[in-house]
Design a protein around this motif. Structure first.
Motif, PDB file in Angstrom:
ATOM      1  N   GLU A   1      61.750  22.500 -22.788  1.00 15.04           N
ATOM      2  CA  GLU A   1      62.791  22.265 -23.787  1.00 15.04           C
ATOM      3  C   GLU A   1      62.415  22.894 -25.133  1.00 15.04           C
ATOM      4  OE1 GLU A   1      64.320  18.412 -26.223  1.00 15.04           O
ATOM      5  OE2 GLU A   1      64.115  18.169 -24.060  1.00 15.04           O
ATOM      6  N   ILE A   2      61.165  22.731 -25.515  1.00 19.80           N
ATOM      7  CA  ILE A   2      60.707  23.282 -26.787  1.00 19.80           C
ATOM      8  C   ILE A   2      60.740  24.803 -26.747  1.00 19.80           C
ATOM      9  CG2 ILE A   2      58.707  23.507 -28.310  1.00 19.80           C
ATOM     10  CD1 ILE A   2      57.974  20.630 -27.538  1.00 19.80           C
ATOM     11  N   LYS A   3      60.275  25.390 -25.656  1.00 20.76           N
ATOM     12  CA  LYS A   3      60.270  26.852 -25.541  1.00 20.76           C
ATOM     13  C   LYS A   3      61.698  27.401 -25.587  1.00 20.76           C
ATOM     14  CE  LYS A   3      55.923  27.414 -23.077  1.00 20.76           C
ATOM     15  NZ  LYS A   3      55.285  27.846 -21.825  1.00 20.76           N
ATOM     16  N   THR A   4      62.625  26.695 -24.972  1.00 23.47           N
ATOM     17  CA  THR A   4      64.028  27.113 -25.015  1.00 23.47           C
ATOM     18  C   THR A   4      64.542  27.078 -26.455  1.00 23.47           C
ATOM     19  OG1 THR A   4      64.375  26.230 -22.803  1.00 23.47           O
ATOM     20  CG2 THR A   4      66.343  26.630 -24.127  1.00 23.47           C
ATOM     21  N   HIS A   5      64.169  26.043 -27.184  1.00 23.40           N
ATOM     22  CA  HIS A   5      64.603  25.926 -28.586  1.00 23.40           C
ATOM     23  C   HIS A   5      63.985  27.046 -29.426  1.00 23.40           C
ATOM     24  CE1 HIS A   5      66.928  23.590 -31.325  1.00 23.40           C
ATOM     25  NE2 HIS A   5      65.922  23.426 -32.173  1.00 23.40           N
ATOM     26  N   ILE A   6      62.739  27.390 -29.146  1.00 20.35           N
ATOM     27  CA  ILE A   6      62.094  28.494 -29.856  1.00 20.35           C
ATOM     28  C   ILE A   6      62.827  29.799 -29.565  1.00 20.35           C
ATOM     29  CG2 ILE A   6      60.005  29.924 -29.952  1.00 20.35           C
ATOM     30  CD1 ILE A   6      58.390  27.355 -29.497  1.00 20.35           C
ATOM     31  N   THR A   7      63.154  30.024 -28.309  1.00 18.77           N
ATOM     32  CA  THR A   7      63.873  31.242 -27.927  1.00 18.77           C
ATOM     33  C   THR A   7      65.227  31.313 -28.632  1.00 18.77           C
ATOM     34  OG1 THR A   7      62.778  31.191 -25.774  1.00 18.77           O
ATOM     35  CG2 THR A   7      64.742  32.571 -25.956  1.00 18.77           C
ATOM     36  N   GLU A   8      65.930  30.186 -28.693  1.00 13.11           N
ATOM     37  CA  GLU A   8      67.223  30.154 -29.387  1.00 13.11           C
ATOM     38  C   GLU A   8      67.048  30.470 -30.873  1.00 13.11           C
ATOM     39  OE1 GLU A   8      68.671  26.240 -28.617  1.00 13.11           O
ATOM     40  OE2 GLU A   8      69.262  26.708 -26.555  1.00 13.11           O
ATOM     41  N   SER A   9      65.994  29.920 -31.466  1.00 11.38           N
ATOM     42  CA  SER A   9      65.742  30.154 -32.889  1.00 11.38           C
ATOM     43  C   SER A   9      65.400  31.612 -33.153  1.00 11.38           C
ATOM     44  CB  SER A   9      64.605  29.252 -33.381  1.00 11.38           C
ATOM     45  OG  SER A   9      64.976  27.900 -33.263  1.00 11.38           O
ATOM     46  N   LEU A  10      64.588  32.204 -32.289  1.00 12.03           N
ATOM     47  CA  LEU A  10      64.248  33.621 -32.441  1.00 12.03           C
ATOM     48  C   LEU A  10      65.494  34.493 -32.280  1.00 12.03           C
ATOM     49  CD1 LEU A  10      60.848  33.707 -30.521  1.00 12.03           C
ATOM     50  CD2 LEU A  10      61.180  33.997 -32.979  1.00 12.03           C
ATOM     51  N   HIS A  11      66.361  34.098 -31.360  1.00 11.10           N
ATOM     52  CA  HIS A  11      67.625  34.826 -31.181  1.00 11.10           C
ATOM     53  C   HIS A  11      68.485  34.727 -32.451  1.00 11.10           C
ATOM     54  CE1 HIS A  11      71.040  36.614 -29.210  1.00 11.10           C
ATOM     55  NE2 HIS A  11      71.779  35.554 -29.482  1.00 11.10           N
ATOM     56  N   LEU A  12      68.494  33.549 -33.070  1.00 14.32           N
ATOM     57  CA  LEU A  12      69.246  33.363 -34.306  1.00 14.32           C
ATOM     58  C   LEU A  12      68.690  34.252 -35.421  1.00 14.32           C
ATOM     59  CD1 LEU A  12      71.502  31.840 -35.760  1.00 14.32           C
ATOM     60  CD2 LEU A  12      69.877  29.996 -36.191  1.00 14.32           C
ATOM     61  N   ILE A  13      67.366  34.388 -35.476  1.00 12.32           N
ATOM     62  CA  ILE A  13      66.756  35.278 -36.469  1.00 12.32           C
ATOM     63  C   ILE A  13      67.220  36.705 -36.245  1.00 12.32           C
ATOM     64  CG2 ILE A  13      64.578  36.340 -37.205  1.00 12.32           C
ATOM     65  CD1 ILE A  13      63.250  33.624 -36.831  1.00 12.32           C
ATOM     66  N   ARG A  14      67.247  37.142 -34.989  1.00 10.86           N
ATOM     67  CA  ARG A  14      67.702  38.509 -34.694  1.00 10.86           C
ATOM     68  C   ARG A  14      69.145  38.724 -35.132  1.00 10.86           C
ATOM     69  NH1 ARG A  14      64.936  37.178 -29.963  1.00 10.86           N
ATOM     70  NH2 ARG A  14      62.837  37.976 -30.048  1.00 10.86           N
ATOM     71  N   LYS A  15      69.990  37.713 -34.914  1.00 11.74           N
ATOM     72  CA  LYS A  15      71.379  37.819 -35.351  1.00 11.74           C
ATOM     73  C   LYS A  15      71.463  37.923 -36.863  1.00 11.74           C
ATOM     74  CE  LYS A  15      74.468  35.060 -33.626  1.00 11.74           C
ATOM     75  NZ  LYS A  15      75.160  33.885 -33.053  1.00 11.74           N
ATOM     76  N   VAL A  16      70.635  37.148 -37.555  1.00 14.15           N
ATOM     77  CA  VAL A  16      70.638  37.174 -39.021  1.00 14.15           C
ATOM     78  C   VAL A  16      70.160  38.542 -39.514  1.00 14.15           C
ATOM     79  CG1 VAL A  16      69.622  36.183 -41.093  1.00 14.15           C
ATOM     80  CG2 VAL A  16      70.332  34.689 -39.241  1.00 14.15           C
ATOM     81  N   LYS A  17      69.156  39.097 -38.832  1.00 14.35           N
ATOM     82  CA  LYS A  17      68.637  40.406 -39.225  1.00 14.35           C
ATOM     83  C   LYS A  17      69.700  41.488 -39.112  1.00 14.35           C
ATOM     84  CE  LYS A  17      63.696  39.934 -38.347  1.00 14.35           C
ATOM     85  NZ  LYS A  17      62.585  40.344 -37.479  1.00 14.35           N
ATOM     86  N   LEU A  18      70.613  41.329 -38.185  1.00 15.20           N
ATOM     87  CA  LEU A  18      71.670  42.308 -38.033  1.00 15.20           C
ATOM     88  C   LEU A  18      72.681  42.245 -39.176  1.00 15.20           C
ATOM     89  CD1 LEU A  18      72.344  42.064 -34.186  1.00 15.20           C
ATOM     90  CD2 LEU A  18      71.111  43.853 -35.423  1.00 15.20           C
ATOM     91  N   LYS A  19      72.691  41.101 -39.879  1.00 11.50           N
ATOM     92  CA  LYS A  19      73.552  40.978 -41.048  1.00 11.50           C
ATOM     93  C   LYS A  19      73.027  41.886 -42.136  1.00 11.50           C
ATOM     94  CE  LYS A  19      75.638  36.991 -42.579  1.00 11.50           C
ATOM     95  NZ  LYS A  19      75.606  35.615 -43.043  1.00 11.50           N
TER      96      LYS A  19
END
Length: 185
Positions: free
Chosen positions: A162-180
């Motif tokens: 569960e924690i690793k999944t949350h980390i992966t989601e958070s890293l994905h969110l960072i990538r989306k923000v970087k595209l901004k």
């Protein structure tokens, strides 16, 4: 009777302003002590705030002082209050994540980092250095969790998948923000 009401309003206004001025003055003193690494003195200035007149900045500053003094459980309580009064400020979540890491609450740390990233994404100006700090903290948390998972007694206490999944989601969110439209530093 109107004269009495108007007199009371003037008196109340003067009393309120003096209390507000005193609170602001104590907050400024506390800020100066904090910047001078005098955390105990800053806490004394902040102790004059009651729950009713405390500014969100006072909770944040008190939490920062406690964090610097390694009183992480108390710091978390003040960051909780700062988040209650200003839930959209990403730095409150980030500061609480730092204290949660110190007490080995990796699940809480990751959740707070995720919230910090989410609210940072809503900020007007985004900086790559802040995003790198988020990413670094998430990867560090991931390594800590993997290390704990290797210890057989810790596996049952830590829901690693569960924690690793949350980390992966958070890293994905960072990538989306970087595209901004991110400001280069």
């Amino acid at each position: 009777m109107k004269w009495f009401t108007s007199l009371m309003l003037k008196f109340r206004g003067k009393f309120s302003n003096s209390t507000t001025d005193k609170s602001f003055e104590n907050l400024e003193k506390a800020r100066k002590f904090y910047l001078a690494n005098k955390y105990e003195e800053a806490l004394v200035c902040l102790s004059t705030f009651s729950n009713s007149d405390a500014h969100p900045e006072a909770y944040k500053l008190k939490g920062d002082c406690l964090q610097r003094m390694d009183f992480h459980y108390n710091a978390i309580e003040d960051f909780d209050k700062a988040i209650e009064t200003n839930p959209l400020e990403f730095s409150n979540y980030y500061s609480r994540a730092v204290s949660k890491k110190a007490i080995l609450d990796f699940t809480g740390q990751i959740e707070d980092l995720h919230n910090a990233i989410y609210y940072y994404n809503k900020s007007a100006v985004l900086k790559r250095s802040v995003l790198r700090a988020f990413e670094s903290d998430l990867l560090s948390a991931k390594m800590n969790i993997e290390t704990l998972a290797k210890n057989a007694s810790e596996i049952t206490r830590t829901p690693t998948l569960e924690i690793k999944t949350h980390i992966t989601e958070s890293l994905h969110l960072i990538r989306k923000v970087k595209l901004k439209n991110v400001v280069l530093e």
